[in-house]
Motif scaffolding. Sequence first.
Motif, PDB file in Angstrom:
ATOM      1  N   PRO A  23      55.860  38.504  35.683  1.00  0.00           N
ATOM      2  CA  PRO A  23      56.746  38.798  36.814  1.00  0.00           C
ATOM      3  C   PRO A  23      57.606  40.045  36.626  1.00  0.00           C
ATOM      4  O   PRO A  23      58.110  40.604  37.606  1.00  0.00           O
ATOM      5  CB  PRO A  23      57.619  37.544  36.917  1.00  0.00           C
ATOM      6  N   PHE A  24      57.763  40.499  35.388  1.00  0.00           N
ATOM      7  CA  PHE A  24      58.571  41.695  35.129  1.00  0.00           C
ATOM      8  C   PHE A  24      57.712  42.946  34.927  1.00  0.00           C
ATOM      9  O   PHE A  24      58.215  44.059  34.978  1.00  0.00           O
ATOM     10  CB  PHE A  24      59.459  41.462  33.908  1.00  0.00           C
ATOM     11  N   ASN A  25      56.428  42.751  34.726  1.00  0.00           N
ATOM     12  CA  ASN A  25      55.505  43.875  34.583  1.00  0.00           C
ATOM     13  C   ASN A  25      54.147  43.463  35.141  1.00  0.00           C
ATOM     14  O   ASN A  25      53.155  43.372  34.420  1.00  0.00           O
ATOM     15  CB  ASN A  25      55.379  44.284  33.114  1.00  0.00           C
ATOM     16  N   PRO A  26      54.051  43.217  36.443  1.00  0.00           N
ATOM     17  CA  PRO A  26      52.793  42.731  37.029  1.00  0.00           C
ATOM     18  C   PRO A  26      51.681  43.762  36.885  1.00  0.00           C
ATOM     19  O   PRO A  26      51.895  44.961  37.083  1.00  0.00           O
ATOM     20  CB  PRO A  26      53.159  42.490  38.499  1.00  0.00           C
ATOM     21  N   VAL A  83      64.551  42.581  38.539  1.00  0.00           N
ATOM     22  CA  VAL A  83      63.430  42.736  39.471  1.00  0.00           C
ATOM     23  C   VAL A  83      62.345  41.747  39.067  1.00  0.00           C
ATOM     24  O   VAL A  83      61.785  41.842  37.973  1.00  0.00           O
ATOM     25  CB  VAL A  83      62.889  44.178  39.469  1.00  0.00           C
ATOM     26  N   PHE A  84      62.043  40.811  39.946  1.00  0.00           N
ATOM     27  CA  PHE A  84      61.110  39.718  39.647  1.00  0.00           C
ATOM     28  C   PHE A  84      60.029  39.685  40.719  1.00  0.00           C
ATOM     29  O   PHE A  84      60.324  39.524  41.904  1.00  0.00           O
ATOM     30  CB  PHE A  84      61.872  38.389  39.620  1.00  0.00           C
ATOM     31  N   THR A  85      58.774  39.854  40.291  1.00  0.00           N
ATOM     32  CA  THR A  85      57.632  39.756  41.211  1.00  0.00           C
ATOM     33  C   THR A  85      57.020  38.364  41.080  1.00  0.00           C
ATOM     34  O   THR A  85      56.593  37.968  39.997  1.00  0.00           O
ATOM     35  CB  THR A  85      56.579  40.830  40.905  1.00  0.00           C
ATOM     36  N   VAL A  86      56.996  37.611  42.158  1.00  0.00           N
ATOM     37  CA  VAL A  86      56.548  36.214  42.130  1.00  0.00           C
ATOM     38  C   VAL A  86      55.054  36.149  41.825  1.00  0.00           C
ATOM     39  O   VAL A  86      54.229  36.667  42.593  1.00  0.00           O
ATOM     40  CB  VAL A  86      56.845  35.526  43.472  1.00  0.00           C
ATOM     41  N   PRO A  87      54.667  35.501  40.730  1.00  0.00           N
ATOM     42  CA  PRO A  87      53.239  35.360  40.401  1.00  0.00           C
ATOM     43  C   PRO A  87      52.669  34.082  41.016  1.00  0.00           C
ATOM     44  O   PRO A  87      53.188  32.986  40.788  1.00  0.00           O
ATOM     45  CB  PRO A  87      53.245  35.289  38.866  1.00  0.00           C
ATOM     46  N   TYR A  88      51.609  34.221  41.786  1.00  0.00           N
ATOM     47  CA  TYR A  88      50.988  33.037  42.387  1.00  0.00           C
ATOM     48  C   TYR A  88      49.540  33.342  42.731  1.00  0.00           C
ATOM     49  O   TYR A  88      49.117  34.500  42.706  1.00  0.00           O
ATOM     50  CB  TYR A  88      51.764  32.576  43.629  1.00  0.00           C
ATOM     51  N   THR A  89      48.773  32.317  43.051  1.00  0.00           N
ATOM     52  CA  THR A  89      47.369  32.496  43.414  1.00  0.00           C
ATOM     53  C   THR A  89      47.297  33.004  44.851  1.00  0.00           C
ATOM     54  O   THR A  89      47.248  32.224  45.798  1.00  0.00           O
ATOM     55  CB  THR A  89      46.594  31.173  43.286  1.00  0.00           C
ATOM     56  N   ALA A  90      47.323  34.310  45.001  1.00  0.00           N
ATOM     57  CA  ALA A  90      47.362  34.922  46.335  1.00  0.00           C
ATOM     58  C   ALA A  90      45.943  35.059  46.880  1.00  0.00           C
ATOM     59  O   ALA A  90      45.317  36.118  46.805  1.00  0.00           O
ATOM     60  CB  ALA A  90      48.049  36.279  46.271  1.00  0.00           C
ATOM     61  N   GLN A  91      45.440  33.969  47.438  1.00  0.00           N
ATOM     62  CA  GLN A  91      44.069  33.960  47.958  1.00  0.00           C
ATOM     63  C   GLN A  91      44.042  33.431  49.397  1.00  0.00           C
ATOM     64  O   GLN A  91      45.051  32.926  49.900  1.00  0.00           O
ATOM     65  CB  GLN A  91      43.162  33.127  47.048  1.00  0.00           C
ATOM     66  N   PHE A  92      42.837  33.519  50.009  1.00  0.00           N
ATOM     67  CA  PHE A  92      42.709  33.196  51.436  1.00  0.00           C
ATOM     68  C   PHE A  92      41.256  32.797  51.702  1.00  0.00           C
ATOM     69  O   PHE A  92      40.413  33.621  52.007  1.00  0.00           O
ATOM     70  CB  PHE A  92      43.096  34.429  52.241  1.00  0.00           C
ATOM     71  N   LYS A  93      40.980  31.502  51.531  1.00  0.00           N
ATOM     72  CA  LYS A  93      39.606  31.032  51.743  1.00  0.00           C
ATOM     73  C   LYS A  93      39.166  31.305  53.182  1.00  0.00           C
ATOM     74  O   LYS A  93      39.888  31.049  54.143  1.00  0.00           O
ATOM     75  CB  LYS A  93      39.513  29.534  51.459  1.00  0.00           C
ATOM     76  N   LEU A 111      54.123  47.220  44.199  1.00  0.00           N
ATOM     77  CA  LEU A 111      54.242  47.648  42.802  1.00  0.00           C
ATOM     78  C   LEU A 111      55.021  48.962  42.663  1.00  0.00           C
ATOM     79  O   LEU A 111      55.917  49.056  41.798  1.00  0.00           O
ATOM     80  CB  LEU A 111      52.862  47.755  42.170  1.00  0.00           C
ATOM     81  N   PRO A 112      54.762  49.997  43.472  1.00  0.00           N
ATOM     82  CA  PRO A 112      55.574  51.217  43.349  1.00  0.00           C
ATOM     83  C   PRO A 112      57.050  50.973  43.668  1.00  0.00           C
ATOM     84  O   PRO A 112      57.921  51.668  43.125  1.00  0.00           O
ATOM     85  CB  PRO A 112      54.935  52.167  44.370  1.00  0.00           C
ATOM     86  N   VAL A 113      57.328  50.019  44.512  1.00  0.00           N
ATOM     87  CA  VAL A 113      58.714  49.709  44.873  1.00  0.00           C
ATOM     88  C   VAL A 113      59.434  49.058  43.690  1.00  0.00           C
ATOM     89  O   VAL A 113      60.516  49.492  43.275  1.00  0.00           O
ATOM     90  CB  VAL A 113      58.771  48.789  46.104  1.00  0.00           C
ATOM     91  N   THR A 114      58.832  48.020  43.130  1.00  0.00           N
ATOM     92  CA  THR A 114      59.497  47.297  42.038  1.00  0.00           C
ATOM     93  C   THR A 114      59.614  48.167  40.787  1.00  0.00           C
ATOM     94  O   THR A 114      60.637  48.138  40.095  1.00  0.00           O
ATOM     95  CB  THR A 114      58.739  46.001  41.709  1.00  0.00           C
ATOM     96  N   ARG A 115      58.589  48.963  40.490  1.00  0.00           N
ATOM     97  CA  ARG A 115      58.660  49.825  39.305  1.00  0.00           C
ATOM     98  C   ARG A 115      59.743  50.887  39.449  1.00  0.00           C
ATOM     99  O   ARG A 115      60.476  51.186  38.501  1.00  0.00           O
ATOM    100  CB  ARG A 115      57.294  50.483  39.062  1.00  0.00           C
ATOM    101  N   HIS A 137      67.334  51.318  37.763  1.00  0.00           N
ATOM    102  CA  HIS A 137      68.393  50.369  37.400  1.00  0.00           C
ATOM    103  C   HIS A 137      68.062  49.665  36.087  1.00  0.00           C
ATOM    104  O   HIS A 137      67.811  48.448  36.063  1.00  0.00           O
ATOM    105  CB  HIS A 137      68.592  49.350  38.520  1.00  0.00           C
ATOM    106  N   PRO A 138      68.034  50.418  34.978  1.00  0.00           N
ATOM    107  CA  PRO A 138      67.797  49.765  33.688  1.00  0.00           C
ATOM    108  C   PRO A 138      69.005  48.916  33.304  1.00  0.00           C
ATOM    109  O   PRO A 138      70.108  49.072  33.836  1.00  0.00           O
ATOM    110  CB  PRO A 138      67.625  50.957  32.737  1.00  0.00           C
TER     111      PRO A 138
END
Length: 327
Positions: free
Chosen positions: A72-75, A101-111, A84-88, A94-95
């Motif tokens: 979530p901190f380095n997807p 900055v947290f990117t939510v990790p999940y199974t991003a799929q669409f059967k 991705l360009p936004v979060t990076r 802002h170090p």
Amino acid sequence: MKKLIPALLALLIIIVIGVGVIHWLDSNRQPAPPPPPGETSAAEQPGQPDWCPTVEILAVPGTWESSPEDDPFNPAFNPNALLLPVTRELQAQHPGTAVKVFTVPYTAQFKNIDSLAEMSYDDSRTEGSNRLTAEILATHRDCPLTDYVLIGFSQGAIIAGDMANTIGTQGIPIPAERIRGVALIADGRREAAIGNHVGTPVGGVGAEISLEPLGDVTKLVMPGATMRGPRPGGFGVLDNKVVEICAPDDHICSAPIDAQDAIFRAKQLIDNSGVHAQYGTNMAVFGTVTTTQWLIDWANQLIGQPPAAPPPPAVTSAPVTSVPPIG
């Protein structure tokens, strides 16, 4: 001895009278009035550790842009993910610990009929919502004065928007005043009069609203995908903090209101990869900058805002550990 007995009796009478007076005073003493609503002592003011972030950026990627094992901190699951360009860039600007900055990790799929082995849209959306809720609860438990900025794209916009709906209309899992802003890019539940629409004006509504009246017919093309229509109550008290971004001709967020051919519209939803995938390069939304650059500037403005005032102490109750299904 005869003189001592009267003296002892007199002393005993004085003690009895004194105890009676004290008891009478205690029984007639008025309790101290409670403090005025919203007023509390310095010792009761909420606080948090110095290591807590002032602001947490929560980014929710779109379909095929995340996995549950992603960092979530380095997807790194999808190097072309829109956010991705936004979060990076926000991490680079802002170090330290003030901005998380947290990117939510999940199974991003669409059967769908072209990818039947994938997780269904309903299950994927639920997993993403649960992951987002868990992160908010964990941070708020340790850092009750941290504020939040939510950003979601496509399926992630559905998830982030549903969270904004729950917070704005129910005040859970965190108080609404802790939200500084919400940005929804290509929101499938977009409504014309809900939230603040920025960029080039577009017509129509989100695909979940357009396809909802057509019922289970859409599931012939997208098994396990429930089109849920508008969000009940919109964004509630958060309405003025939510921005909706939709590119012209993006049928995910700008579908016809009176769709009749469910099969055609459902296939169009699946095949809509052109404009929908170009928010990082498409200048047609804002004219002079891309959506990703606009998001960076928008988020920085929110980060620079003063924090919300601490809310008055609430009635003691069990801490929130989960929330009802959002949306």
